[in-house]
Design a protein around this motif. Structure first.
Motif, PDB file in Angstrom:
ATOM      1  N   PRO A  29       0.971  -1.234  -0.078  1.00  0.00           N
ATOM      2  CA  PRO A  29       0.362  -0.045  -0.126  1.00  0.00           C
ATOM      3  C   PRO A  29       1.504   0.685   0.563  1.00  0.00           C
ATOM      4  CG  PRO A  29       0.070  -1.082   2.566  1.00  0.00           C
ATOM      5  CD  PRO A  29       1.182  -1.575   1.354  1.00  0.00           C
ATOM      6  N   ARG A  30       0.566   2.488  -1.008  1.00  0.00           N
ATOM      7  CA  ARG A  30       1.138   3.805  -0.455  1.00  0.00           C
ATOM      8  C   ARG A  30       0.754   4.349   0.604  1.00  0.00           C
ATOM      9  NH1 ARG A  30       0.701   6.492  -6.511  1.00  0.00           N
ATOM     10  NH2 ARG A  30      -0.584   7.788  -4.803  1.00  0.00           N
ATOM     11  N   THR A  31       1.645   5.193   1.323  1.00  0.00           N
ATOM     12  CA  THR A  31       1.121   6.044   2.493  1.00  0.00           C
ATOM     13  C   THR A  31       1.314   7.107   2.071  1.00  0.00           C
ATOM     14  OG1 THR A  31       4.017   5.673   2.446  1.00  0.00           O
ATOM     15  CG2 THR A  31       2.892   4.159   3.415  1.00  0.00           C
ATOM     16  N   VAL A  32       0.634   7.609   2.909  1.00  0.00           N
ATOM     17  CA  VAL A  32       0.573   8.995   2.898  1.00  0.00           C
ATOM     18  C   VAL A  32       1.349   9.883   3.855  1.00  0.00           C
ATOM     19  CG1 VAL A  32      -0.948   9.160   1.232  1.00  0.00           C
ATOM     20  CG2 VAL A  32      -1.507   9.384   3.092  1.00  0.00           C
ATOM     21  N   GLU A  33       1.791  11.472   3.860  1.00  0.00           N
ATOM     22  CA  GLU A  33       2.680  12.108   5.271  1.00  0.00           C
ATOM     23  C   GLU A  33       1.534  13.177   5.201  1.00  0.00           C
ATOM     24  OE1 GLU A  33       6.810  12.071   5.422  1.00  0.00           O
ATOM     25  OE2 GLU A  33       7.047  14.403   5.503  1.00  0.00           O
ATOM     26  N   LEU A  34       1.340  12.811   7.499  1.00  0.00           N
ATOM     27  CA  LEU A  34       0.451  13.768   7.560  1.00  0.00           C
ATOM     28  C   LEU A  34       1.288  14.583   9.180  1.00  0.00           C
ATOM     29  CD1 LEU A  34      -2.851  11.917   8.304  1.00  0.00           C
ATOM     30  CD2 LEU A  34      -1.029  10.906   7.889  1.00  0.00           C
ATOM     31  N   THR A  35      -0.147  15.137   9.840  1.00  0.00           N
ATOM     32  CA  THR A  35       0.850  15.864  11.604  1.00  0.00           C
ATOM     33  C   THR A  35      -0.285  15.482  11.421  1.00  0.00           C
ATOM     34  OG1 THR A  35       1.939  17.348   9.836  1.00  0.00           O
ATOM     35  CG2 THR A  35       1.859  17.663  11.971  1.00  0.00           C
ATOM     36  N   GLU A  39       3.107  16.443  14.948  1.00  0.00           N
ATOM     37  CA  GLU A  39       4.397  15.410  14.969  1.00  0.00           C
ATOM     38  C   GLU A  39       3.797  14.684  13.225  1.00  0.00           C
ATOM     39  OE1 GLU A  39       5.100  10.844  16.727  1.00  0.00           O
ATOM     40  OE2 GLU A  39       3.765  12.563  17.926  1.00  0.00           O
ATOM     41  N   THR A  40       4.864  14.402  12.385  1.00  0.00           N
ATOM     42  CA  THR A  40       5.274  13.627  10.887  1.00  0.00           C
ATOM     43  C   THR A  40       4.850  12.672  11.046  1.00  0.00           C
ATOM     44  OG1 THR A  40       6.361  15.883  10.500  1.00  0.00           O
ATOM     45  CG2 THR A  40       6.279  13.941   8.602  1.00  0.00           C
ATOM     46  N   VAL A  41       3.866  11.773  10.703  1.00  0.00           N
ATOM     47  CA  VAL A  41       3.711  10.533  10.168  1.00  0.00           C
ATOM     48  C   VAL A  41       2.962  10.102   9.329  1.00  0.00           C
ATOM     49  CG1 VAL A  41       2.518  10.665  13.325  1.00  0.00           C
ATOM     50  CG2 VAL A  41       1.229  10.503  10.912  1.00  0.00           C
ATOM     51  N   GLN A  42       2.976   8.471   9.308  1.00  0.00           N
ATOM     52  CA  GLN A  42       3.206   7.906   7.516  1.00  0.00           C
ATOM     53  C   GLN A  42       1.575   6.850   7.507  1.00  0.00           C
ATOM     54  OE1 GLN A  42       4.834   8.087   5.256  1.00  0.00           O
ATOM     55  NE2 GLN A  42       6.672   9.263   5.734  1.00  0.00           N
ATOM     56  N   ALA A  43       0.806   7.437   7.185  1.00  0.00           N
ATOM     57  CA  ALA A  43      -0.068   6.278   7.607  1.00  0.00           C
ATOM     58  C   ALA A  43      -0.508   5.962   6.521  1.00  0.00           C
ATOM     59  CB  ALA A  43      -1.620   7.080   7.489  1.00  0.00           C
ATOM     60  N   PRO A  44      -0.917   4.554   5.793  1.00  0.00           N
ATOM     61  CA  PRO A  44      -1.350   4.170   4.384  1.00  0.00           C
ATOM     62  C   PRO A  44      -2.605   4.899   3.988  1.00  0.00           C
ATOM     63  CG  PRO A  44      -1.161   2.334   6.353  1.00  0.00           C
ATOM     64  CD  PRO A  44      -1.392   3.744   6.804  1.00  0.00           C
ATOM     65  N   GLU A  45      -2.701   5.051   2.467  1.00  0.00           N
ATOM     66  CA  GLU A  45      -3.112   5.552   1.490  1.00  0.00           C
ATOM     67  C   GLU A  45      -4.917   4.857   2.214  1.00  0.00           C
ATOM     68  OE1 GLU A  45      -3.026   5.497  -2.026  1.00  0.00           O
ATOM     69  OE2 GLU A  45      -2.795   7.667  -2.619  1.00  0.00           O
ATOM     70  N   GLY A  46      -5.973   5.472   2.041  1.00  0.00           N
ATOM     71  CA  GLY A  46      -7.293   4.638   2.621  1.00  0.00           C
ATOM     72  C   GLY A  46      -7.717   4.634   3.584  1.00  0.00           C
ATOM     73  N   SER A  47      -6.847   4.573   4.197  1.00  0.00           N
ATOM     74  CA  SER A  47      -7.012   4.079   6.020  1.00  0.00           C
ATOM     75  C   SER A  47      -7.647   5.607   7.022  1.00  0.00           C
ATOM     76  CB  SER A  47      -5.299   3.957   6.713  1.00  0.00           C
ATOM     77  OG  SER A  47      -4.549   4.855   7.227  1.00  0.00           O
ATOM     78  N   THR A  48      -7.883   5.833   7.532  1.00  0.00           N
ATOM     79  CA  THR A  48      -8.397   6.699   8.498  1.00  0.00           C
ATOM     80  C   THR A  48      -7.978   7.816   9.127  1.00  0.00           C
ATOM     81  OG1 THR A  48      -9.474   5.561  10.118  1.00  0.00           O
ATOM     82  CG2 THR A  48     -11.058   5.738   8.319  1.00  0.00           C
ATOM     83  N   ILE A  49      -8.270   8.833   9.898  1.00  0.00           N
ATOM     84  CA  ILE A  49      -7.220   9.411  10.114  1.00  0.00           C
ATOM     85  C   ILE A  49      -7.705   9.006  11.898  1.00  0.00           C
ATOM     86  CG2 ILE A  49      -7.586  11.134  11.960  1.00  0.00           C
ATOM     87  CD1 ILE A  49      -8.536  13.275  10.301  1.00  0.00           C
ATOM     88  N   LEU A  50      -9.119   7.806  12.460  1.00  0.00           N
ATOM     89  CA  LEU A  50      -8.844   6.897  13.411  1.00  0.00           C
ATOM     90  C   LEU A  50      -7.844   6.190  13.376  1.00  0.00           C
ATOM     91  CD1 LEU A  50      -9.949   6.435  16.071  1.00  0.00           C
ATOM     92  CD2 LEU A  50     -11.401   5.523  14.900  1.00  0.00           C
ATOM     93  N   ASP A  51      -7.515   5.328  12.410  1.00  0.00           N
ATOM     94  CA  ASP A  51      -6.977   4.327  12.097  1.00  0.00           C
ATOM     95  C   ASP A  51      -5.107   5.299  12.523  1.00  0.00           C
ATOM     96  OD1 ASP A  51      -8.493   2.669  11.701  1.00  0.00           O
ATOM     97  OD2 ASP A  51      -8.039   2.886   9.834  1.00  0.00           O
TER      98      ASP A  51
END
Ligand code: SF4
Ligand code: SF4
Ligand code: FES
Length: 345
Positions: A29-35, A39-51
């Motif tokens: 899965p591709r990941t996206v970077e958000l804050t 804190e800068t975090v990586q999360a799988p594309e399509g997952s939720t903010i809660l995840d």
């Protein structure tokens, strides 16, 4: 690019010369970077903010969300602030986006969660909702400021309310949904004075899992409530007693009758309970069962939510068939109490 590689990309199952079937692998899965909270975090594309928050170890309160159900976004206790968004967003359903800036504990977020908790706690009996007392403390909610709870409604009144015909609220009391518990069968009870209208039971009974549609939402506004068709008793409804609604109810509004009887008698004690995992013997599906046992007696049965086939769901035999295990004479039970079927001394 080889022919085999081309076939994998187009979704066909290629064979190699020996005739062995090659199983195409999914790309990672591709990941996206958000804050999140700076804190800068990586999360799988399509997952939720809660995840993403849970992966960071942040606790976000949730009530209407469950991993095994489609999010319905009705309780709003999970809201977070997203930079650039006019309104707070439900973290349980909003997918992460690259560059998103999320705040989970801002003053606005805390104020909103406090109000949600106050509205719920002033109108619904949350005495068997896990974690809610702690959240009420954490967010400084004061449900008592809306006044004393209105007296319980007589049995059946709420079920008969018609859209557009509701009575004006009494300013001396906080409006509530408190009403007598519905006990119309030997398997489970419905205490809608504890119902926060999270829709989980409707989803589990309907499109998400059981496809029975015995439960739905009737009425509108504050009069909205969970109901069988024409508010008939459960034995007269389409219910097939899978108990999948009990499994997802976050407040204990839907409860095994065995648990309710213990609670009413003051004998329900989870610290004395053990949980034994086993396989349902009634058919070849082989669902996983978790037997909750107190004082050598099965008091309820659950199924693990993370099982990839059954996802916490059972049928009537797995959910309630254990009652026959306990259909023993009183001398074998050693306590002289009646069996669940009413036999014994
Ligand atoms: S009965 Fe339980 S699961 Fe159903 S809407 Fe009410 S609180 Fe939610
Ligand atoms: S719970 Fe129902 S479907 Fe699952 S194994 Fe038991 S009898 Fe079969
Ligand atoms: S848990 Fe997200 S809206 Fe209810």
């Amino acid at each position: 690019m080889t022919g085999g590689r081309q076939m994998m990309l187009t979704g066909e199952r290629p064979m190699i010369a020996s005739g062995t079937l090659l199983i195409p692998l999914q790309p990672p899965p591709r990941t996206v970077e958000l804050t999140i909270d700076g804190e800068t975090v990586q999360a799988p594309e399509g997952s939720t903010i809660l995840d993403a928050c849970r992966r960071q170890g942040k606790e976000i309160p949730t009530l209407c969300y469950l991993d095994t159900l489609h999010p319905v976004n009705v309780c709003r206790v999970c809201v977070v602030e997203v930079e650039g968004s006019r309104v707070l967003v439900p973290s349980c359903s909003r997918p992460v986006e690259a560059g998103m800036v999320v705040r989970t504990d801002s003053e606005r977020v805390r104020h909103s969660r406090k109000l949600v908790l106050e509205f719920l706690a002033s109108s619904v009996d949350l005495s068997t909702t896990p974690d809610v007392d702690r959240w009420i403390d954490d967010y400084g909610a004061h449900p008592e400021r809306y006044g004393p709870p209105a007296p319980p409604m007589p049995a059946g009144l709420r079920d008969s309310l018609q859209p557009g015909h509701h009575a004006p609220p009494d300013p001396d009391y906080a409006a509530t949904v408190i009403q007598p518990v519905k006990v119309d069968n030997e398997l489970y009870v419905r205490d809608y004075g504890k119902c926060i209208l999270c829709y989980k039971c409707v989803e589990a009974c309907g499109k998400d899992w059981q496809n029975t549609y015995a439960l739905t939402v009737a009425g509108r506004g504050f009069d909205a409530r969970i109901s069988t068709e024409f508010a008939v008793k459960l034995p007269e409804s389409a219910c097939v007693y899978c108990g999948n609604c009990i499994a997802v109810c976050p407040t204990g509004a839907l409860m095994f009758k065995s648990e309710r009887d213990h609670r009413d008698a003051g004998t329900w004690d989870e610290s004395r309970q053990t949980v034994t995992s086993t396989i349902c013997p009634y058919c070849g599906v082989g669902c996983n069962l978790e037997l909750h046992v107190q004082d050598n007696e099965i008091v309820k049965v659950t199924s693990p939510l993370d099982h990839e086939i059954t996802r916490g769901n059972l049928c009537i035999k797995g959910r309630f068939g254990w009652r026959y295990v306990q259909n023993r004479p009183p001398e074998a039970r050693g306590d002289g109490r009646r069996t669940p079927e009413g036999r014994g001394s």
